[in-house]
Motif scaffolding. Sequence first.
Motif, PDB file in Angstrom:
ATOM      1  N   THR A  72      37.530  38.067  35.369  1.00  0.00           N
ATOM      2  CA  THR A  72      38.702  38.864  35.054  1.00  0.00           C
ATOM      3  C   THR A  72      38.813  40.053  36.008  1.00  0.00           C
ATOM      4  OG1 THR A  72      39.775  40.192  33.320  1.00  0.00           O
ATOM      5  CG2 THR A  72      37.380  40.201  33.323  1.00  0.00           C
ATOM      6  N   GLU A  90      33.097  34.079  32.282  1.00  0.00           N
ATOM      7  CA  GLU A  90      34.498  34.494  32.306  1.00  0.00           C
ATOM      8  C   GLU A  90      34.710  35.337  33.555  1.00  0.00           C
ATOM      9  OE1 GLU A  90      35.519  36.831  28.780  1.00  0.00           O
ATOM     10  OE2 GLU A  90      34.307  38.495  29.491  1.00  0.00           O
ATOM     11  N   THR A 135      27.728  41.639  31.909  1.00  0.00           N
ATOM     12  CA  THR A 135      28.911  41.871  32.743  1.00  0.00           C
ATOM     13  C   THR A 135      28.460  42.379  34.107  1.00  0.00           C
ATOM     14  OG1 THR A 135      30.204  42.422  30.797  1.00  0.00           O
ATOM     15  CG2 THR A 135      31.072  43.172  32.916  1.00  0.00           C
ATOM     16  N   SER A 169      30.065  37.663  32.545  1.00  0.00           N
ATOM     17  CA  SER A 169      31.433  38.128  32.675  1.00  0.00           C
ATOM     18  C   SER A 169      31.549  38.778  34.042  1.00  0.00           C
ATOM     19  CB  SER A 169      31.719  39.142  31.564  1.00  0.00           C
ATOM     20  OG  SER A 169      33.032  39.613  31.695  1.00  0.00           O
ATOM     21  N   LYS A 173      25.560  38.840  26.448  1.00  0.00           N
ATOM     22  CA  LYS A 173      26.668  38.919  27.406  1.00  0.00           C
ATOM     23  C   LYS A 173      26.327  39.932  28.492  1.00  0.00           C
ATOM     24  CE  LYS A 173      31.591  39.906  28.039  1.00  0.00           C
ATOM     25  NZ  LYS A 173      32.942  39.813  27.485  1.00  0.00           N
ATOM     26  N   ALA A 198      36.353  42.460  30.544  1.00  0.00           N
ATOM     27  CA  ALA A 198      35.003  42.228  31.102  1.00  0.00           C
ATOM     28  C   ALA A 198      33.909  42.838  30.232  1.00  0.00           C
ATOM     29  CB  ALA A 198      34.922  42.810  32.510  1.00  0.00           C
TER      30      ALA A 198
END
Length: 325
Positions: free
Chosen positions: A72, A70, A9, A40, A7, A78
């Motif tokens: 946000t 995603e 961010t 993210s 992941k 996040a």
Amino acid sequence: MAQTPVKVTVTGAAGQIGYALLFRIASGQLLGADVPVTLSLLEIPQAVKAAEGTAMELDDCAFPLLRGIEITDDPNVAFNGANVALLVGAMPRKAGMERGDLLEANGGIFGPQGKAINDHAADDIRVLVVGNPANTNALIAQQHAPDVPAERFTAMTRLDHNRALSQLGAKLQVPVTEIKKMTIWGNHSATQYPDLFHTEVGGKIAAELVDEAWLRDTFIPTVAKRGAAIIEARGASSAASAANAAIDHVYDWVNGTEWTSAAIPSDGSYGVPEGLISSFPVASRNGKWEIIQGLEIDAFSRERIDASVRELEEEREAVRQLGLI
Ligand code: NAD
Ligand code: LMR
């Protein structure tokens, strides 16, 4: 067995650097051509729609490694489970400003993000701060993340490093691949010190291949003030080259390198006070940055390293006064 995606961010995802960065991450250039990722995207509420547009374009690339996106405006969401955090979201400077002038405007962003990283990120989180003034913003974030090992917070001087390679390569008429052991010391600011006394070209020390006047009066200021020159020419701060440097920094951190430049928390090496996030010559081994030790620092270099480190101390004091750390 299918590999769990990493992941990543990215803050400021709808900005200029974000646009240059996200597609390269999704294509596998950040971590490796066989590493699946989820993205993210953190933005301020007004820019979430623009980030959604970028996400639509990411979808439209059908990147084989991209396993989810995603978007946000909540840092707690996040950074939840994040393995890599690229803190880009911050105001860029305008012509006539120094990066340190952004401290008050941008510093406030990094405390809450540091806390969200502390509370929600994965145990192996690695943080690269790009938003300026990058070294001191990284310090602010780190100070709000007491549960994360301090060395996971880094700031970007890889763009300065790459600029130095390119300027020297052009001067000596050699490809950048011929240049080894380039080093940027200190702050990502006009006081940074690009050091040619340990840099090697064809086995020779670069400082001995150029005349001293060029080194002192052309090379050092050209590298140190390149960000301002880009702003002057483009009317906007560097974006694709900054994204490229962020990719280089994280790729090398994860995959290893024998020598580059990165701003990492000082352990007191080379007289840089412990805890300051300062650029050093570094290697990356087993996923960790290590400061390259044992370099001789002559008086010319000492004076310049000290000046940049003094500025970092002043910035740390300024953010203390502002109550940001
Ligand atoms: P930009 O203005 O194009 O984009 C910045 C984005 O950040 C915007 O979309 C904005 O909405 C977003 N943002 C602002 N506050 C935020 C917050 N709290 N959370 C999440 N997102 C937020 O700017 P840019 O050209 O992409 O540059 C970003 C930063 O990177 C600037 O500070 C710039 O000076 C810096 N920079 C650093 C280097 C380096 O070498 N370290 C190089 C180039 C640029
Ligand atoms: C750069 O070095 O290009 C960035 O830090 C942007 C700036 O303000 O110089």
